[in-house]
Design an enzyme around this catalytic site. Structure first.
Site, PDB file in Angstrom:
ATOM      1  N   SER A  53       0.875  -1.183   0.106  1.00 11.35           N
ATOM      2  CA  SER A  53      -0.147   0.023  -0.068  1.00 11.35           C
ATOM      3  C   SER A  53       0.790   1.199   0.178  1.00 11.35           C
ATOM      4  O   SER A  53       0.531   2.204  -0.320  1.00 11.35           O
ATOM      5  CB  SER A  53      -0.943   0.039   1.197  1.00 11.35           C
ATOM      6  OG  SER A  53      -0.151  -0.032   2.477  1.00 11.35           O
ATOM      7  N   HIS A  54       2.272   1.328   0.442  1.00 14.15           N
ATOM      8  CA  HIS A  54       3.106   2.231   0.318  1.00 14.15           C
ATOM      9  C   HIS A  54       3.998   2.424  -0.661  1.00 14.15           C
ATOM     10  O   HIS A  54       5.128   2.826  -0.779  1.00 14.15           O
ATOM     11  CB  HIS A  54       3.581   2.572   1.983  1.00 14.15           C
ATOM     12  CG  HIS A  54       2.535   2.954   2.774  1.00 14.15           C
ATOM     13  ND1 HIS A  54       1.757   2.083   3.499  1.00 14.15           N
ATOM     14  CD2 HIS A  54       2.407   4.046   3.303  1.00 14.15           C
ATOM     15  CE1 HIS A  54       1.140   2.646   4.192  1.00 14.15           C
ATOM     16  NE2 HIS A  54       1.457   3.986   4.387  1.00 14.15           N
ATOM     17  N   GLU A 194      -5.985   1.491   2.639  1.00 10.48           N
ATOM     18  CA  GLU A 194      -6.717   0.071   3.047  1.00 10.48           C
ATOM     19  C   GLU A 194      -8.100   0.697   2.901  1.00 10.48           C
ATOM     20  O   GLU A 194      -8.886  -0.371   2.389  1.00 10.48           O
ATOM     21  CB  GLU A 194      -6.488  -0.174   4.249  1.00 10.48           C
ATOM     22  CG  GLU A 194      -7.314  -1.721   4.790  1.00 10.48           C
ATOM     23  CD  GLU A 194      -7.272  -2.572   3.609  1.00 10.48           C
ATOM     24  OE1 GLU A 194      -7.967  -3.735   3.751  1.00 10.48           O
ATOM     25  OE2 GLU A 194      -6.011  -2.728   3.209  1.00 10.48           O
TER      26      GLU A 194
END
Length: 343
Positions: A53-54, A194
């Site tokens: 996600s990063h 998320e």
């Protein structure tokens, strides 16, 4: 090593290839070499540790921020020696990682001399997790604490509208011959990335994550993104988030999450604010009891394993060993989107 199968929805890439792709996208969008290398490294280590996600998922947003005209493409961070225990870095409206890298030598020197030192980074755009920065300090034998605001997406406990940021905080403790103990979490009940993923997949969230635009609890991720997120732990998370707003905002002369969102002018870019990093040298702070302190710390960590509990960050280290050996699985649609951004 890029492995692309016509029948698979996954592309396998080495870490070097991930760095190279990120660098090409960032520099192609106009970011200077120094900034592109710093940001690409952060994206690469996120993918290395299975924090997708990063990682590469953040590149389209980075490009949008680069092209907005608000971010300085070639800002040269200005390091100021303020006091024996404080260094300030003016990021000049560039990305934060280069400012962190430029200020770290002074921070480390001050921590080794005084036992404790702080680095205030001002006017930086921040899009990433904080553990890569904390781990850079634990690698040098220092304990570290980092925090930063974001955008005002999160309602305080008892509120109904965004006022606080997701406001991450990270801590690291060095361990000789072993990976450091590191935690890094947002003070919101769920990371915003998320929440966005749940929206794209059409999967619900549990109550306690967010509020709809009308201020009522919702299990719809899309409604929570349009309304307000909530902190974890009710009033406790809200208090911790407020502390981060103050410590990494007004204390160092920089924006709160609300001020960052106002600066954004609804462009939905990476937040622009400050960052506070603190470094602690156990060798100085423990005095003649450093060996005993280390033994007590290791006994504490051993207590986790004895109960079958997992130390924070152990999952990342296991993922790191796997991706170094096997590469990273990148969704094909994302890979194709990033290749298109190169042109």
């Amino acid at each position: 090593m890029v492995v692309v199968s016509e029948t698979s929805d996954i592309v396998v890439m080495s870490l070097d290839e991930i760095f190279a792709l990120a660098y090409r996208v960032l520099s192609g969008a106009g970011l200077s070499r120094a900034h592109a290398e710093a940001v690409a490294h952060t994206i690469m280590v996120s993918e290395r540790d299975a924090c997708a996600s990063h990682g590469l998922h953040r590149l389209p947003g980075c490009v949008m921020t680069i092209r907005s005209g608000k971010l300085s493409l070639d800002a040269e961070p200005k390091v100021e020696d303020v006091t024996p225990s404080l260094v300030r870095v003016d990021a000049g409206y560039g990305y934060s990682r280069l400012a962190f890298d430029r200020g770290t030598p002074s921070l480390v020197e001050k921590a080794r001399r005084c036992g404790i030192a702080a680095m205030a980074i001002n006017d930086c755009f921040h899009f990433s997790a904080l553990w890569p920065e904390v781990e850079a300090l634990t690698d040098l034998g220092l304990a570290a604490l980092a925090m930063t605001p974001s955008h005002a997406w999160v309602a305080p406990a008892g509120g109904t509208r965004g006022l606080l940021g997701t406001n991450p905080i990270a801590f690291g403790w060095p361990r000789s011959g072993r990976h450091p103990y590191v935690f890094d979490f947002a003070t919101s009940a769920m990371a915003r990335s998320e929440l966005a993923r749940r929206k794209s997949e059409g999967t619900p969230i549990v109550e306690g994550i967010g509020l709809g635009p009308d201020g009522t609890p919702t299990t719809d991720a899309s409604a929570a993104l349009d309304g307000a997120m909530l902190t974890f732990g009710g009033h406790k998370g809200s208090a911790l988030s407020t502390m981060i707003e103050l410590m990494a905002g007004p204390l160092i002369g920089d924006r709160t999450s609300l001020a960052s969102m106002e600066f954004d002018e609804d462009l939905k870019l990476a937040p622009c604010h400050g960052e506070l990093v603190m470094a602690f040298d156990p060798a100085v702070m423990a005095g003649g009891r450093v060996d005993q302190g280390t033994a007590w710390a290791e006994a504490l960590f051993s207590g986790f394993a004895e109960q079958g509990a997992r130390l924070p960050s152990e999952r990342r280290y296991a993922a790191r060993a796997r991706t170094i050996a096997e590469g990273v699985s990148v969704p094909r649609p994302l890979h194709e989107r990033l290749l298109a951004l190169e042109s």
